[in-house]
Design a protein around this motif. Structure first.
Motif, PDB file in Angstrom:
ATOM      1  N   GLU A  27       0.825  -1.201   0.000  1.00 28.95           N
ATOM      2  CA  GLU A  27       0.000   0.000   0.000  1.00 28.95           C
ATOM      3  C   GLU A  27       0.863   1.256   0.000  1.00 28.95           C
ATOM      4  OE1 GLU A  27      -2.953  -0.024   3.041  1.00 28.95           O
ATOM      5  OE2 GLU A  27      -3.511  -2.093   2.621  1.00 28.95           O
ATOM      6  N   LYS A  28       0.340   2.278  -0.618  1.00 31.77           N
ATOM      7  CA  LYS A  28       0.944   3.613  -0.594  1.00 31.77           C
ATOM      8  C   LYS A  28       2.356   3.657  -1.166  1.00 31.77           C
ATOM      9  CE  LYS A  28      -1.845   4.825   3.363  1.00 31.77           C
ATOM     10  NZ  LYS A  28      -1.863   5.060   4.792  1.00 31.77           N
ATOM     11  N   THR A  29       2.536   3.078  -2.333  1.00 30.74           N
ATOM     12  CA  THR A  29       3.826   3.233  -3.003  1.00 30.74           C
ATOM     13  C   THR A  29       3.767   4.503  -3.847  1.00 30.74           C
ATOM     14  OG1 THR A  29       3.179   1.913  -4.911  1.00 30.74           O
ATOM     15  CG2 THR A  29       4.278   0.749  -3.111  1.00 30.74           C
ATOM     16  N   THR A  30       4.895   5.122  -4.020  1.00 31.58           N
ATOM     17  CA  THR A  30       4.941   6.357  -4.801  1.00 31.58           C
ATOM     18  C   THR A  30       5.166   6.085  -6.283  1.00 31.58           C
ATOM     19  OG1 THR A  30       7.323   6.606  -4.553  1.00 31.58           O
ATOM     20  CG2 THR A  30       5.940   7.578  -2.823  1.00 31.58           C
ATOM     21  N   GLY A  31       5.549   4.857  -6.594  1.00 30.99           N
ATOM     22  CA  GLY A  31       5.888   4.530  -7.971  1.00 30.99           C
ATOM     23  C   GLY A  31       7.351   4.764  -8.270  1.00 30.99           C
ATOM     24  N   ARG A  32       8.077   5.306  -7.308  1.00 31.35           N
ATOM     25  CA  ARG A  32       9.495   5.588  -7.494  1.00 31.35           C
ATOM     26  C   ARG A  32      10.393   4.617  -6.745  1.00 31.35           C
ATOM     27  NH1 ARG A  32      10.481  12.019  -7.629  1.00 31.35           N
ATOM     28  NH2 ARG A  32       9.056  12.442  -9.331  1.00 31.35           N
ATOM     29  N   GLU A  33       9.802   3.731  -5.963  1.00 21.19           N
ATOM     30  CA  GLU A  33      10.608   2.786  -5.199  1.00 21.19           C
ATOM     31  C   GLU A  33      11.356   1.846  -6.138  1.00 21.19           C
ATOM     32  OE1 GLU A  33       7.380   3.276  -4.630  1.00 21.19           O
ATOM     33  OE2 GLU A  33       7.089   3.741  -2.527  1.00 21.19           O
ATOM     34  N   THR A  34      12.550   1.476  -5.736  1.00 20.19           N
ATOM     35  CA  THR A  34      13.337   0.522  -6.508  1.00 20.19           C
ATOM     36  C   THR A  34      12.896  -0.892  -6.149  1.00 20.19           C
ATOM     37  OG1 THR A  34      15.033   0.371  -4.800  1.00 20.19           O
ATOM     38  CG2 THR A  34      15.311   2.085  -6.495  1.00 20.19           C
ATOM     39  N   LEU A  35      13.313  -1.845  -6.944  1.00 18.33           N
ATOM     40  CA  LEU A  35      13.018  -3.243  -6.641  1.00 18.33           C
ATOM     41  C   LEU A  35      13.575  -3.594  -5.267  1.00 18.33           C
ATOM     42  CD1 LEU A  35      11.971  -6.042  -7.390  1.00 18.33           C
ATOM     43  CD2 LEU A  35      14.106  -6.422  -8.643  1.00 18.33           C
ATOM     44  N   LYS A  36      14.772  -3.140  -4.980  1.00 19.00           N
ATOM     45  CA  LYS A  36      15.376  -3.403  -3.675  1.00 19.00           C
ATOM     46  C   LYS A  36      14.517  -2.822  -2.551  1.00 19.00           C
ATOM     47  CE  LYS A  36      19.591  -2.637  -1.002  1.00 19.00           C
ATOM     48  NZ  LYS A  36      20.963  -2.139  -1.049  1.00 19.00           N
ATOM     49  N   GLY A  37      14.109  -1.583  -2.694  1.00 19.52           N
ATOM     50  CA  GLY A  37      13.278  -0.949  -1.675  1.00 19.52           C
ATOM     51  C   GLY A  37      11.951  -1.664  -1.485  1.00 19.52           C
ATOM     52  N   LEU A  38      11.351  -2.116  -2.580  1.00 20.41           N
ATOM     53  CA  LEU A  38      10.081  -2.831  -2.497  1.00 20.41           C
ATOM     54  C   LEU A  38      10.247  -4.174  -1.796  1.00 20.41           C
ATOM     55  CD1 LEU A  38       8.748  -2.046  -6.062  1.00 20.41           C
ATOM     56  CD2 LEU A  38       7.726  -1.250  -3.919  1.00 20.41           C
ATOM     57  N   LEU A  39      11.326  -4.897  -2.110  1.00 23.07           N
ATOM     58  CA  LEU A  39      11.571  -6.183  -1.459  1.00 23.07           C
ATOM     59  C   LEU A  39      11.811  -6.006   0.037  1.00 23.07           C
ATOM     60  CD1 LEU A  39      13.814  -7.842  -4.162  1.00 23.07           C
ATOM     61  CD2 LEU A  39      11.643  -8.762  -3.329  1.00 23.07           C
ATOM     62  N   VAL A  40      12.602  -5.014   0.397  1.00 19.27           N
ATOM     63  CA  VAL A  40      12.884  -4.762   1.812  1.00 19.27           C
ATOM     64  C   VAL A  40      11.609  -4.354   2.536  1.00 19.27           C
ATOM     65  CG1 VAL A  40      14.125  -3.215   3.399  1.00 19.27           C
ATOM     66  CG2 VAL A  40      15.316  -4.241   1.453  1.00 19.27           C
ATOM     67  N   ARG A  41      10.824  -3.508   1.921  1.00 20.46           N
ATOM     68  CA  ARG A  41       9.563  -3.071   2.541  1.00 20.46           C
ATOM     69  C   ARG A  41       8.580  -4.225   2.697  1.00 20.46           C
ATOM     70  NH1 ARG A  41       5.652   1.736   0.417  1.00 20.46           N
ATOM     71  NH2 ARG A  41       4.049   1.393   1.973  1.00 20.46           N
ATOM     72  N   ALA A  42       8.481  -5.087   1.691  1.00 19.98           N
ATOM     73  CA  ALA A  42       7.587  -6.243   1.777  1.00 19.98           C
ATOM     74  C   ALA A  42       8.001  -7.166   2.917  1.00 19.98           C
ATOM     75  CB  ALA A  42       7.568  -7.001   0.457  1.00 19.98           C
ATOM     76  N   GLU A  43       9.315  -7.335   3.100  1.00 21.98           N
ATOM     77  CA  GLU A  43       9.804  -8.172   4.206  1.00 21.98           C
ATOM     78  C   GLU A  43       9.490  -7.505   5.538  1.00 21.98           C
ATOM     79  OE1 GLU A  43      12.115  -9.320   7.426  1.00 21.98           O
ATOM     80  OE2 GLU A  43      12.676  -7.520   6.355  1.00 21.98           O
ATOM     81  N   ARG A  44       9.720  -6.214   5.631  1.00 23.72           N
ATOM     82  CA  ARG A  44       9.477  -5.465   6.866  1.00 23.72           C
ATOM     83  C   ARG A  44       7.995  -5.500   7.257  1.00 23.72           C
ATOM     84  NH1 ARG A  44      11.500  -0.538   5.476  1.00 23.72           N
ATOM     85  NH2 ARG A  44       9.441   0.226   4.974  1.00 23.72           N
ATOM     86  N   GLU A  45       7.105  -5.474   6.255  1.00 25.38           N
ATOM     87  CA  GLU A  45       5.659  -5.492   6.511  1.00 25.38           C
ATOM     88  C   GLU A  45       5.116  -6.912   6.680  1.00 25.38           C
ATOM     89  OE1 GLU A  45       3.605  -3.098   3.619  1.00 25.38           O
ATOM     90  OE2 GLU A  45       4.874  -1.358   4.029  1.00 25.38           O
ATOM     91  N   GLY A  46       6.006  -7.902   6.626  1.00 20.62           N
ATOM     92  CA  GLY A  46       5.583  -9.282   6.843  1.00 20.62           C
ATOM     93  C   GLY A  46       4.903  -9.937   5.655  1.00 20.62           C
ATOM     94  N   LEU A  47       5.030  -9.342   4.475  1.00 23.06           N
ATOM     95  CA  LEU A  47       4.409  -9.915   3.284  1.00 23.06           C
ATOM     96  C   LEU A  47       5.239 -11.064   2.722  1.00 23.06           C
ATOM     97  CD1 LEU A  47       3.324  -6.606   1.538  1.00 23.06           C
ATOM     98  CD2 LEU A  47       1.877  -8.203   2.818  1.00 23.06           C
ATOM     99  N   ILE A  48       6.549 -10.990   2.912  1.00 26.25           N
ATOM    100  CA  ILE A  48       7.454 -12.057   2.489  1.00 26.25           C
ATOM    101  C   ILE A  48       8.487 -12.256   3.583  1.00 26.25           C
ATOM    102  CG2 ILE A  48       7.153 -11.654   0.013  1.00 26.25           C
ATOM    103  CD1 ILE A  48       9.841 -10.181   0.029  1.00 26.25           C
ATOM    104  N   GLY A  49       9.194 -13.326   3.536  1.00 25.76           N
ATOM    105  CA  GLY A  49      10.234 -13.545   4.537  1.00 25.76           C
ATOM    106  C   GLY A  49      10.742 -14.963   4.462  1.00 25.76           C
ATOM    107  N   PRO A  50      11.604 -15.349   5.322  1.00 25.58           N
ATOM    108  CA  PRO A  50      12.241 -14.591   6.396  1.00 25.58           C
ATOM    109  C   PRO A  50      13.347 -13.685   5.875  1.00 25.58           C
ATOM    110  CG  PRO A  50      13.091 -16.802   6.406  1.00 25.58           C
ATOM    111  CD  PRO A  50      12.009 -16.751   5.336  1.00 25.58           C
TER     112      PRO A  50
END
Length: 109
Positions: A27-50
């Motif tokens: 949710e609430k992406t700006t469209g400017r996030e990099t693939l790395k930033g998106l992967l890290v954010r998804a892990e931090r939000e518990g969407l993927i892991g460990p």
């Protein structure tokens, strides 16, 4: 049949699909996030892991995607591994629905 020159094209499409799935799911992406930033954010939000697995994906996927997208002399016979990695992460982002009986609905996946 197998055509080796299609592997990089399939890998680039798989990584682009992964990036789109991350953008759609987070949710609430700006469209400017990099693939790395998106992967890290998804892990931090518990969407993927460990986290250990996510860091390995970040290290591989980001560099590999950039080499595919922008060109390089790299030759890597890793097609299936890349497709499997992208599919695994997308399946974590969008898990199969569970029925009232607790069974996964594979057809709806």
């Amino acid at each position: 049949w197998f055509v080796y020159r299609f592997i990089p094209v399939a890998e680039l499409h798989a990584l682009a699909t992964l990036e789109l799935a991350l953008r759609e799911r987070i949710e609430k992406t700006t469209g400017r996030e990099t693939l790395k930033g998106l992967l890290v954010r998804a892990e931090r939000e518990g969407l993927i892991g460990p986290k250990k697995d996510v860091q390995a994906v970040v290290n591989f996927a980001v560099d590999f995607r950039n080499k595919l997208a922008h060109g390089s002399v790299m030759l890597a016979p890793s097609g299936f591994r890349t497709l499997r990695m992208c599919a695994d992460i997308i399946n974590q982002l969008y898990p199969a629905p569970v029925s009232e009986a607790g069974q996964h609905h594979e057809a709806e996946r």
